[in-house]
Design a protein around this motif. Structure first.
Motif, PDB file in Angstrom:
ATOM      1  N   ARG A  85       0.855  -1.200   0.000  1.00 32.71           N
ATOM      2  CA  ARG A  85       0.000   0.000   0.000  1.00 32.71           C
ATOM      3  C   ARG A  85       0.883   1.240   0.000  1.00 32.71           C
ATOM      4  N   SER A  86       0.250   2.387  -0.140  1.00 31.85           N
ATOM      5  CA  SER A  86       0.965   3.647  -0.015  1.00 31.85           C
ATOM      6  C   SER A  86       1.439   3.790   1.426  1.00 31.85           C
ATOM      7  N   ALA A  87       2.607   4.357   1.610  1.00 32.63           N
ATOM      8  CA  ALA A  87       3.114   4.599   2.961  1.00 32.63           C
ATOM      9  C   ALA A  87       2.489   5.847   3.567  1.00 32.63           C
ATOM     10  N   ALA A  88       1.888   6.672   2.736  1.00 32.65           N
ATOM     11  CA  ALA A  88       1.230   7.882   3.243  1.00 32.65           C
ATOM     12  C   ALA A  88       0.120   7.475   4.190  1.00 32.65           C
ATOM     13  N   GLY A  89       0.088   8.118   5.325  1.00 33.99           N
ATOM     14  CA  GLY A  89      -0.984   7.856   6.273  1.00 33.99           C
ATOM     15  C   GLY A  89      -0.711   6.723   7.250  1.00 33.99           C
ATOM     16  N   LEU A  90       0.454   6.087   7.184  1.00 33.83           N
ATOM     17  CA  LEU A  90       0.776   5.068   8.191  1.00 33.83           C
ATOM     18  C   LEU A  90       0.930   5.763   9.542  1.00 33.83           C
ATOM     19  N   SER A  91       0.173   5.326  10.521  1.00 38.63           N
ATOM     20  CA  SER A  91       0.236   5.944  11.847  1.00 38.63           C
ATOM     21  C   SER A  91       1.438   5.417  12.631  1.00 38.63           C
ATOM     22  N   LEU A  95       3.161   1.747  12.352  1.00 33.71           N
ATOM     23  CA  LEU A  95       4.605   1.556  12.180  1.00 33.71           C
ATOM     24  C   LEU A  95       5.187   0.711  13.312  1.00 33.71           C
ATOM     25  N   MET A  96       4.716   0.939  14.525  1.00 34.28           N
ATOM     26  CA  MET A  96       5.168   0.132  15.662  1.00 34.28           C
ATOM     27  C   MET A  96       4.778  -1.325  15.457  1.00 34.28           C
ATOM     28  N   LEU A  98       4.282  -2.873  12.642  1.00 32.06           N
ATOM     29  CA  LEU A  98       5.125  -3.432  11.577  1.00 32.06           C
ATOM     30  C   LEU A  98       6.500  -3.833  12.126  1.00 32.06           C
ATOM     31  N   MET A  99       7.064  -3.007  12.996  1.00 31.35           N
ATOM     32  CA  MET A  99       8.369  -3.324  13.591  1.00 31.35           C
ATOM     33  C   MET A  99       8.264  -4.545  14.501  1.00 31.35           C
ATOM     34  N   GLN A 100       7.162  -4.653  15.232  1.00 31.16           N
ATOM     35  CA  GLN A 100       6.956  -5.834  16.076  1.00 31.16           C
ATOM     36  C   GLN A 100       6.859  -7.091  15.217  1.00 31.16           C
ATOM     37  N   ALA A 101       6.133  -6.990  14.109  1.00 30.40           N
ATOM     38  CA  ALA A 101       5.992  -8.146  13.209  1.00 30.40           C
ATOM     39  C   ALA A 101       7.341  -8.532  12.616  1.00 30.40           C
ATOM     40  N   ASN A 102       8.166  -7.538  12.277  1.00 29.96           N
ATOM     41  CA  ASN A 102       9.497  -7.846  11.751  1.00 29.96           C
ATOM     42  C   ASN A 102      10.315  -8.641  12.758  1.00 29.96           C
ATOM     43  N   PHE A 103      10.047  -8.446  14.041  1.00 28.59           N
ATOM     44  CA  PHE A 103      10.787  -9.147  15.076  1.00 28.59           C
ATOM     45  C   PHE A 103      10.289 -10.565  15.293  1.00 28.59           C
ATOM     46  N   ASP A 104       8.954 -10.779  15.223  1.00 25.46           N
ATOM     47  CA  ASP A 104       8.477 -12.097  15.632  1.00 25.46           C
ATOM     48  C   ASP A 104       7.613 -12.862  14.641  1.00 25.46           C
ATOM     49  N   SER A 105       6.817 -12.230  13.836  1.00 25.52           N
ATOM     50  CA  SER A 105       5.884 -13.016  13.029  1.00 25.52           C
ATOM     51  C   SER A 105       6.123 -12.959  11.522  1.00 25.52           C
ATOM     52  N   ALA A 106       6.888 -11.986  11.047  1.00 22.38           N
ATOM     53  CA  ALA A 106       7.126 -11.897   9.601  1.00 22.38           C
ATOM     54  C   ALA A 106       8.165 -12.918   9.131  1.00 22.38           C
ATOM     55  N   LEU A 107       8.862 -13.545  10.076  1.00 19.26           N
ATOM     56  CA  LEU A 107       9.867 -14.570   9.796  1.00 19.26           C
ATOM     57  C   LEU A 107      11.011 -13.995   8.982  1.00 19.26           C
ATOM     58  N   ASP A 108      11.346 -14.568   7.819  1.00 19.94           N
ATOM     59  CA  ASP A 108      12.468 -14.067   7.026  1.00 19.94           C
ATOM     60  C   ASP A 108      12.061 -12.930   6.095  1.00 19.94           C
ATOM     61  N   ALA A 109      10.772 -12.759   5.878  1.00 16.33           N
ATOM     62  CA  ALA A 109      10.282 -11.608   5.116  1.00 16.33           C
ATOM     63  C   ALA A 109      10.216 -10.426   6.089  1.00 16.33           C
ATOM     64  N   TYR A 111       8.633  -6.135   6.598  1.00 12.34           N
ATOM     65  CA  TYR A 111       7.918  -4.961   6.112  1.00 12.34           C
ATOM     66  C   TYR A 111       8.950  -3.852   5.945  1.00 12.34           C
ATOM     67  N   ALA A 112       8.827  -3.086   4.864  1.00 14.97           N
ATOM     68  CA  ALA A 112       9.771  -2.011   4.595  1.00 14.97           C
ATOM     69  C   ALA A 112       9.045  -0.880   3.885  1.00 14.97           C
ATOM     70  N   VAL A 113       9.586   0.316   4.030  1.00 14.02           N
ATOM     71  CA  VAL A 113       9.047   1.485   3.342  1.00 14.02           C
ATOM     72  C   VAL A 113      10.122   2.001   2.403  1.00 14.02           C
ATOM     73  N   ALA A 114       9.736   2.181   1.128  1.00 20.39           N
ATOM     74  CA  ALA A 114      10.638   2.750   0.113  1.00 20.39           C
ATOM     75  C   ALA A 114       9.783   3.340  -1.000  1.00 20.39           C
ATOM     76  N   GLN A 115      10.266   4.416  -1.563  1.00 19.39           N
ATOM     77  CA  GLN A 115       9.607   5.063  -2.693  1.00 19.39           C
ATOM     78  C   GLN A 115       8.134   5.356  -2.413  1.00 19.39           C
ATOM     79  N   GLY A 116       7.832   5.742  -1.166  1.00 20.78           N
ATOM     80  CA  GLY A 116       6.474   6.113  -0.808  1.00 20.78           C
ATOM     81  C   GLY A 116       5.505   4.955  -0.662  1.00 20.78           C
ATOM     82  N   ARG A 117       6.017   3.721  -0.628  1.00 17.42           N
ATOM     83  CA  ARG A 117       5.163   2.529  -0.527  1.00 17.42           C
ATOM     84  C   ARG A 117       5.589   1.678   0.662  1.00 17.42           C
ATOM     85  N   LEU A 118       4.629   0.910   1.161  1.00 12.76           N
ATOM     86  CA  LEU A 118       4.915  -0.152   2.118  1.00 12.76           C
ATOM     87  C   LEU A 118       5.069  -1.427   1.308  1.00 12.76           C
TER      88      LEU A 118
END
Length: 182
Positions: A85-91, A95-96, A98-109, A111-118
């Motif tokens: 999705r667009s990164a615009a409007g992410l609260s 964002l918190m 997403l960072m929690q998921a990167n630590f425990d549930s996203a596994l090797d994948a 979440y990242a933000v680049a070029q205005g997108r999630l």
């Protein structure tokens, strides 16, 4: 002690290596060839014959979800990405999460933000990447996109008695079957 009993006792006490008995041969395990741009493209085309290469990237679709794989053989890196999705409007709360998921549930994948997108992304060294790891990367990256806003899961490991793990396993097995010849 009779000689035969003494010889038998010595033979039993002597390690096999000292008895001139050849050790059994270790089974040979065939290593996969290093992952290259060409090999990766062949695997992707087995999944989606309409995959579109462009320079150092390949765009393709799995289960109606667009993926982009970018590789740099000189840097020995690859990245599989799914736009979410667009990164615009992410609260801040989002964002918190997403960072929690990167630590425990996203596994090797991740979440990242680049070029205005999630994005859902999987980043790995290119040459040691094995076929099953590549296919798992696609499944996990698709799953972080699918589960965004819900469980935020890469899906390869799901705890509990639900149906999710079976669905993720089915997709991985389907991809493995399509890429079996490679």
């Amino acid at each position: 002690m009779p000689r035969l009993a003494l010889a038998l006792l010595i033979a039993l006490a002597t390690p096999l290596s000292a008895q001139n008995t050849p050790a059994p041969e270790a089974p040979t395990i065939e290593a996969e060839p290093p992952m290259t741009m060409v090999r990766m493209a062949e695997i992707i085309r087995a999944i989606d014959p309409e995959a579109r290469p462009a320079g150092n990237s390949i765009q393709f679709v799995i289960d109606d979800i667009p993926l982009v794989v970018i590789a740099d053989p000189v840097a020995d890196r690859m990245r599989a990405m799914v736009p979410i999705r667009s990164a615009a409007g992410l609260s801040q709360d989002e964002l918190m999460r997403l960072m929690q998921a990167n630590f425990d549930s996203a596994l090797d994948a991740r979440y990242a933000v680049a070029q205005g997108r999630l994005w859902g992304v999987f980043i790995h060294p290119l040459s040691p990447l094995e076929r099953e790891q590549l296919l798992s990367a696609f499944v996990q990256t698709i799953n972080v996109a699918r589960t965004y806003g819900q469980t935020y899961s890469g899906g390869a490991t799901v705890f509990g008695g639900g149906d999710s793990n079976g669905l993720y396993q089915e997709l991985l097995e389907e991809l493995l079957e399509k890429g079996e010849e490679i």
